[in-house]
Design an enzyme around this catalytic site. Structure first.
Site, PDB file in Angstrom:
ATOM      1  N   HIS A 175      -1.362 -12.094  -4.216  1.00  0.00           N
ATOM      2  CA  HIS A 175      -0.754 -11.524  -3.097  1.00  0.00           C
ATOM      3  C   HIS A 175      -1.506 -10.769  -1.669  1.00  0.00           C
ATOM      4  O   HIS A 175      -2.101 -10.048  -2.074  1.00  0.00           O
ATOM      5  CB  HIS A 175       0.383 -10.698  -2.311  1.00  0.00           C
ATOM      6  N   ASP A 209      -5.046  -3.485  -5.219  1.00  0.00           N
ATOM      7  CA  ASP A 209      -3.661  -4.224  -4.646  1.00  0.00           C
ATOM      8  C   ASP A 209      -3.666  -4.574  -4.076  1.00  0.00           C
ATOM      9  O   ASP A 209      -3.260  -3.613  -2.563  1.00  0.00           O
ATOM     10  CB  ASP A 209      -3.239  -3.106  -5.505  1.00  0.00           C
ATOM     11  N   GLU A 238       4.478  -9.485  -0.824  1.00  0.00           N
ATOM     12  CA  GLU A 238       5.188  -9.255  -1.758  1.00  0.00           C
ATOM     13  C   GLU A 238       5.277  -7.513  -2.280  1.00  0.00           C
ATOM     14  O   GLU A 238       5.843  -7.373  -2.311  1.00  0.00           O
ATOM     15  CB  GLU A 238       3.905  -9.144  -3.226  1.00  0.00           C
ATOM     16  N   GLU A 239       4.947  -6.478  -1.268  1.00  0.00           N
ATOM     17  CA  GLU A 239       5.549  -5.431  -0.892  1.00  0.00           C
ATOM     18  C   GLU A 239       6.458  -5.206  -1.414  1.00  0.00           C
ATOM     19  O   GLU A 239       6.238  -3.948  -2.563  1.00  0.00           O
ATOM     20  CB  GLU A 239       3.496  -4.212  -0.515  1.00  0.00           C
ATOM     21  N   ASP A 280      -2.382  -9.763 -10.094  1.00  0.00           N
ATOM     22  CA  ASP A 280      -1.874  -8.664  -9.565  1.00  0.00           C
ATOM     23  C   ASP A 280      -1.843  -7.718 -10.158  1.00  0.00           C
ATOM     24  O   ASP A 280      -0.770  -6.766  -9.939  1.00  0.00           O
ATOM     25  CB  ASP A 280      -0.532  -9.270  -8.576  1.00  0.00           C
ATOM     26  N   HIS A 284      -1.445   1.694  -4.459  1.00  0.00           N
ATOM     27  CA  HIS A 284      -0.651   2.545  -3.269  1.00  0.00           C
ATOM     28  C   HIS A 284      -1.098   3.703  -2.690  1.00  0.00           C
ATOM     29  O   HIS A 284      -0.029   4.408  -1.402  1.00  0.00           O
ATOM     30  CB  HIS A 284       1.144   2.528  -3.390  1.00  0.00           C
TER      31      HIS A 284
END
Lengths: 456, 456
Positions: free
Chosen positions: A278, A290, A324-325, A352, A423
């Site tokens: 992504h 990520d 995606e997130e 991912d 994140h």
């Protein structure tokens, strides 16, 4: 070194080789091409350092789309296109702030981040006493103490799971559903212990959602050291209030795009193999592991197959998924479009889980297909990716798996470092190792080659 | 979480369990103890941040010895002792300096480190034109151009070896023997391309030795970016001289010590299993991955077995070896002492390949013994260390393997990041991941338990 490579290349010319030997030789060529000539690491540098965080709806999302489109073309895509989808446009809106107010007027700043999709406190902020709960069970026990207060979920990442994604699966419900569970009993905000076992104090954001039955209360993640401090102070019986200020909110949806490249199938051009990651990331970091890593691996697989002159039997799609997130709109659009066009999809693979040293692949399909995947393990083992296990896929390919019953898989890199930075602010280019990233691409390319050659 | 642990513990109490099941359960207890309560990471912080680099003969060597002795005792050693050995005392003596002198009086500073055990230039320095050779073969071709010059060995780490130690094994001869090979033809110094495929410019030192037949000429390692620059400039036909200044020299040997702890065997107290790493490191870094990680893992295995109340059948020795980096005096002393005392040694295991995620073990012993090791793979696989391969051991346990025919093994962690920092300034505490380090200790403890239970 050169002599060795030529020798391996020439193996192909010898007639009478078994398929296994030819596969071994071609996978060795893939590995040599990636390990000598890879562009993945420098591409990742560009994505992370010149574009940076690229949450759905942000200006950086559009920059990343253009970068991805151009790079797919430069890397040998025979057909490159943008697939439109509306994406949510959540914005942080300012600096997230939290101050713990202790008895006797002393204060302590807490390092927090508003959770993605959460509703902020607004300028006025929220100040309320904090109730500590270590689990949803404890929330139920304390439900009468929650009204008008801030609930602090202090659920720990379980360190005894060797695969850290198990700890994440175990803990992530507090981030996803904690706010509404507390709002149900009248809480005015929630603070969530970050989903991590890092040794630092960086808070880890990530998506949450509200149950429409309850009030949308602010929700933030707190770093682990601050979480430990807060838990310890509250357990010691101290009355602590926290003053929170977050400006998070949604703007109207905007147009976003999946960015797609193709290598056309020579025998079955209408049958598709998908490989993707992504393109979006959180706003607080560079989205390096990520999922910048997955993006540049996807493009590296294309570059490598092209560099080796590989002509696939099936059409291979290289997909940079949108959103995606905090929405999966890209994955849904891809599945919808495939269904609408009656496309036949052989296999979808997502990368991912970070650009760490590969250990294997997870696979979701029939027993028969899993057996076939496992039969390829000896071909992947020399490159580290030979552990084939049942289960797994990816957020972006989940919809096509659901809708079209497409078998799906995912690269499973070593997971120990992933949740140190997932994140969080420290998911930056420097957290990625060049060779680990490249070996992921080697294993993906090898598996895609095998699926293309032999089907599933 | 707690509930789960108690359940696992209680499995032991159920009668009629198979040996395999009991082993699985005990290894799970080992893993839980390490992953929940490990002291390895904080011990490593102390070793690296309060003592730092600790080359044989340095004041830090003695500090590290005392630290290790005390920590072994605190961690449950039943018998702790220092085993004396004389160690070399090589010192860098000052800042290593190199300046490339280009046509037209322009200059460029090169980032270099004198090689360990090398003889420096002294205050006067050495300035001479540079001859580029990419291999020993090329040195032979250019032997008539070498007299009075500095030979620059630009042999590259081979990126196509997936296990990076193969690339090291392939390249390290230039560091070890390059100086004398060039001195044979009258060279006045050598510059060696660092043994690494890192993306930075840090030079990587490491041991070299002189062939007594030739003059002892200065020898330095250069960072990869500077090596590429130098090679490119020389290949382009530029005449480049380099001005080198290094102050390296030997002082007289001094007393050093292997630091040894023991858990006494309950059935075979006179039969030994050795587990160890090396306490010394290079002077230019904190020796975190090389081999602080191995040291704190060794001590963590002791702490864990003790915490679980494990009573070994055989005596387990936890050895912090002296002087691995530039002399192997500790390893030799350990073997000599064992031979002198007619000790029976069952197995020796070294952890000196970094505290990265474990992948398996290398083993050097009989076919029969290797088969037995491999039969344990399923017990190690859940913790990542199930790949058992033939070959391997360690510099420190090589002598006891040689002298007493003791079977030997080594932890094989993932190797992708090791040579980014091996013997370079960036081998510091921050380069070690807590969980990766701990999982190494889990796998070592599990293997030592199995060897203790079943022999080899």
């Amino acid at each position: 070194m050169k002599g060795k490579l030529f020798l391996i290349g020439s193996l192909f010319l010898v007639s009478g080789l078994s398929a296994q030997t030819a596969d071994e030789a071609f996978i060795r060529k893939i590995a040599d091409e990636v390990l000598i000539n890879s562009k993945a690491y420098e591409n990742l540098r560009t994505l992370t350092k010149t574009i940076g965080g690229r949450l759905a709806g942000s200006p950086q999302m559009y920059k990343a789309e253009d970068w991805g489109y151009n790079l797919l073309q430069q890397s040998g895509s025979q057909h490159t296109f943008k697939q439109e989808c509306m994406v949510p446009h959540w914005v942080r809106g300012g600096k997230d702030q939290a101050t713990a107010l202790l008895p006797g007027r002393s204060k302590k700043e807490l390092d927090i981040l508003a959770l993605g999709n959460s509703q902020g406190t607004g300028e006025k902020g929220v100040t309320a006493p904090v109730v500590l709960v270590n689990s949803f069970e404890e929330l139920e026990q304390k439900k009468d103490q929650v009204a008008g207060r801030i609930v602090f979920y202090n659920y720990h990442f379980n360190p005894t799971f060797v695969r850290t994604f198990q700890a994440y699966g175990d803990a992530v419900k507090y981030r996803g559903m904690g706010a509404s569970a507390a709002a149900k009993y009248g809480a005015v905000a929630v603070i969530i212990r970050s989903m991590s076992h890092s040794t630092d104090n960086n808070p880890h954001t990530g998506a949450m959602h509200y149950d429409s039955a309850y009030k949308k209360i602010p929700a933030v993640a707190v770093g682990l050291k601050d979480a430990d401090w807060l838990a310890s102070a509250l357990s010691g019986g101290k009355d602590i209030s926290v003053s929170l200020k977050t400006m998070a909110h949604f703007l109207p949806d905007v147009k976003g795009h999946n960015i797609i490249g193709e290598l056309k199938g020579t025998q079955f051009p209408d049958e598709y193999i998908t490989i993707g990651g992504h393109l979006d990331s959180w706003d607080v970091n560079e989205g390096a592991q990520d999922d910048g890593a997955g993006i540049v691996q996807t493009i590296e697989v294309l570059r490598t197959l092209k560099a080796l002159g590989y002509q696939p039997k099936h059409t291979i799609r290289f997909v940079l998924f949108a959103n995606e997130e905090n929405g999966t709109r890209g994955g849904n659009a891809y599945a919808d479009e495939a269904a609408k066009n009656n496309e036949k999809h052989l296999f979808a693979l997502e990368t991912d889980a970070g650009g760490f040293t590969p250990r294997g692949f997870g696979f979701t399909g029939s027993e028969e297909q899993l057996k076939k995947m496992k039969s390829w393990a000896p071909l992947l083992e020399p490159y580290g990716g030979g552990e084939i296990s049942a289960g797994g896929g990816g957020t972006d390919i989940g919809p096509i798996h659901q809708k079209l019953k497409t078998p799906m898989g995912e690269l499973l890199p070593d997971s120990q470092r992933y949740f140190d930075l997932h994140h969080a602010r420290n998911d930056v280019f420097e957290a990625v190792n060049k060779r680990e990233l490249e070996l992921g691409a080697v294993n993906i390319a090898a598996l895609i080659y095998l699926v293309d050659q032999y089907g599933l």
